[in-house]
Motif scaffolding. Sequence first.
Motif, PDB file in Angstrom:
ATOM      1  N   ASN A  72       0.867  -1.175   0.000  1.00  0.00           N
ATOM      2  CA  ASN A  72       0.000   0.000   0.000  1.00  0.00           C
ATOM      3  C   ASN A  72       0.906   1.227   0.000  1.00  0.00           C
ATOM      4  O   ASN A  72       1.614   1.478   0.965  1.00  0.00           O
ATOM      5  CB  ASN A  72      -0.893  -0.015   1.251  1.00  0.00           C
ATOM      6  N   GLN A  82       0.224   4.204   0.334  1.00  0.00           N
ATOM      7  CA  GLN A  82      -0.215   5.285   1.202  1.00  0.00           C
ATOM      8  C   GLN A  82      -0.944   4.713   2.431  1.00  0.00           C
ATOM      9  O   GLN A  82      -2.155   4.854   2.576  1.00  0.00           O
ATOM     10  CB  GLN A  82      -1.119   6.242   0.423  1.00  0.00           C
ATOM     11  N   PRO A  83      -0.177   4.065   3.337  1.00  0.00           N
ATOM     12  CA  PRO A  83      -0.819   3.552   4.551  1.00  0.00           C
ATOM     13  C   PRO A  83      -1.434   4.704   5.343  1.00  0.00           C
ATOM     14  O   PRO A  83      -1.023   5.860   5.191  1.00  0.00           O
ATOM     15  CB  PRO A  83       0.322   2.888   5.313  1.00  0.00           C
ATOM     16  N   ASP A  84      -2.415   4.397   6.175  1.00  0.00           N
ATOM     17  CA  ASP A  84      -3.136   5.437   6.921  1.00  0.00           C
ATOM     18  C   ASP A  84      -2.217   6.343   7.712  1.00  0.00           C
ATOM     19  O   ASP A  84      -2.471   7.532   7.831  1.00  0.00           O
ATOM     20  CB  ASP A  84      -4.180   4.817   7.843  1.00  0.00           C
ATOM     21  N   PHE A  85      -1.181   5.789   8.293  1.00  0.00           N
ATOM     22  CA  PHE A  85      -0.150   6.623   8.907  1.00  0.00           C
ATOM     23  C   PHE A  85       1.072   5.789   9.234  1.00  0.00           C
ATOM     24  O   PHE A  85       0.991   4.586   9.416  1.00  0.00           O
ATOM     25  CB  PHE A  85      -0.653   7.359  10.144  1.00  0.00           C
ATOM     26  N   ILE A 124       0.940  11.365   7.395  1.00  0.00           N
ATOM     27  CA  ILE A 124      -0.464  11.080   7.112  1.00  0.00           C
ATOM     28  C   ILE A 124      -0.722  11.291   5.617  1.00  0.00           C
ATOM     29  O   ILE A 124      -0.078  12.126   4.989  1.00  0.00           O
ATOM     30  CB  ILE A 124      -1.419  11.945   7.971  1.00  0.00           C
ATOM     31  N   PRO A 125      -1.637  10.504   5.038  1.00  0.00           N
ATOM     32  CA  PRO A 125      -1.914  10.657   3.604  1.00  0.00           C
ATOM     33  C   PRO A 125      -2.271  12.103   3.251  1.00  0.00           C
ATOM     34  O   PRO A 125      -3.078  12.734   3.929  1.00  0.00           O
ATOM     35  CB  PRO A 125      -3.096   9.715   3.369  1.00  0.00           C
ATOM     36  N   GLU A 135      -3.995  15.119   1.548  1.00  0.00           N
ATOM     37  CA  GLU A 135      -5.342  15.355   1.049  1.00  0.00           C
ATOM     38  C   GLU A 135      -5.434  16.781   0.505  1.00  0.00           C
ATOM     39  O   GLU A 135      -4.665  17.652   0.888  1.00  0.00           O
ATOM     40  CB  GLU A 135      -6.370  15.192   2.179  1.00  0.00           C
TER      41      GLU A 135
END
Length: 176
Positions: free
Chosen positions: A7, A9-12, A21-22, A24
């Motif tokens: 992944n 872009q893991p959640d954190f 953090i991803p 946005e």
Amino acid sequence: MQQSNFNLQPDFLENEIIKLIPLEEKHFEELYKVASDPLVWEQHPNKNRYERDVFRNFFEGAMESKGAFLILDKTTNEIAGSTRFYDYEPENNSIFIGYTFYGRNFWGTGFNPQVKKLMLDYAFQFVDKVRFHIGAENYRSQKAIEKLGAEKIDEINVAYYNEPSRHNFVYEIRKN
């Protein structure tokens, strides 16, 4: 045996003082405050990224990459900068880390090696090689990545998202 579902872009990813953090869309203004300092881009191949329109293009590329992060200082909740995973090549067992920048108040603080360690530890669960594109004139980043044990393996021209191609060095760190 490597796990296969990397992944980008893991959640954190975090440690005691840093949280990735991803990235946005809502982060644009706050991140642009960090990026609007011309000295941040002084040694970078694309020296005018401090200009709003140029940074907007960079930010759009970051969003499209689906591997970009906002770097937060957990002790102050201040935005330190941004970084990302990109160009995952399962057949080559490699990933790139890059497009990293920090506000000047984070330079020389040990933030960069800690961010890279978080990312390397995560990436090495999935790949054996992590690579970095670094501008040929970006001596600060070259020194920083060499301190982490990276070796220069190539020189190529890299065209960033809607920008002209620039001369870059390719560095690599191997899992072992």
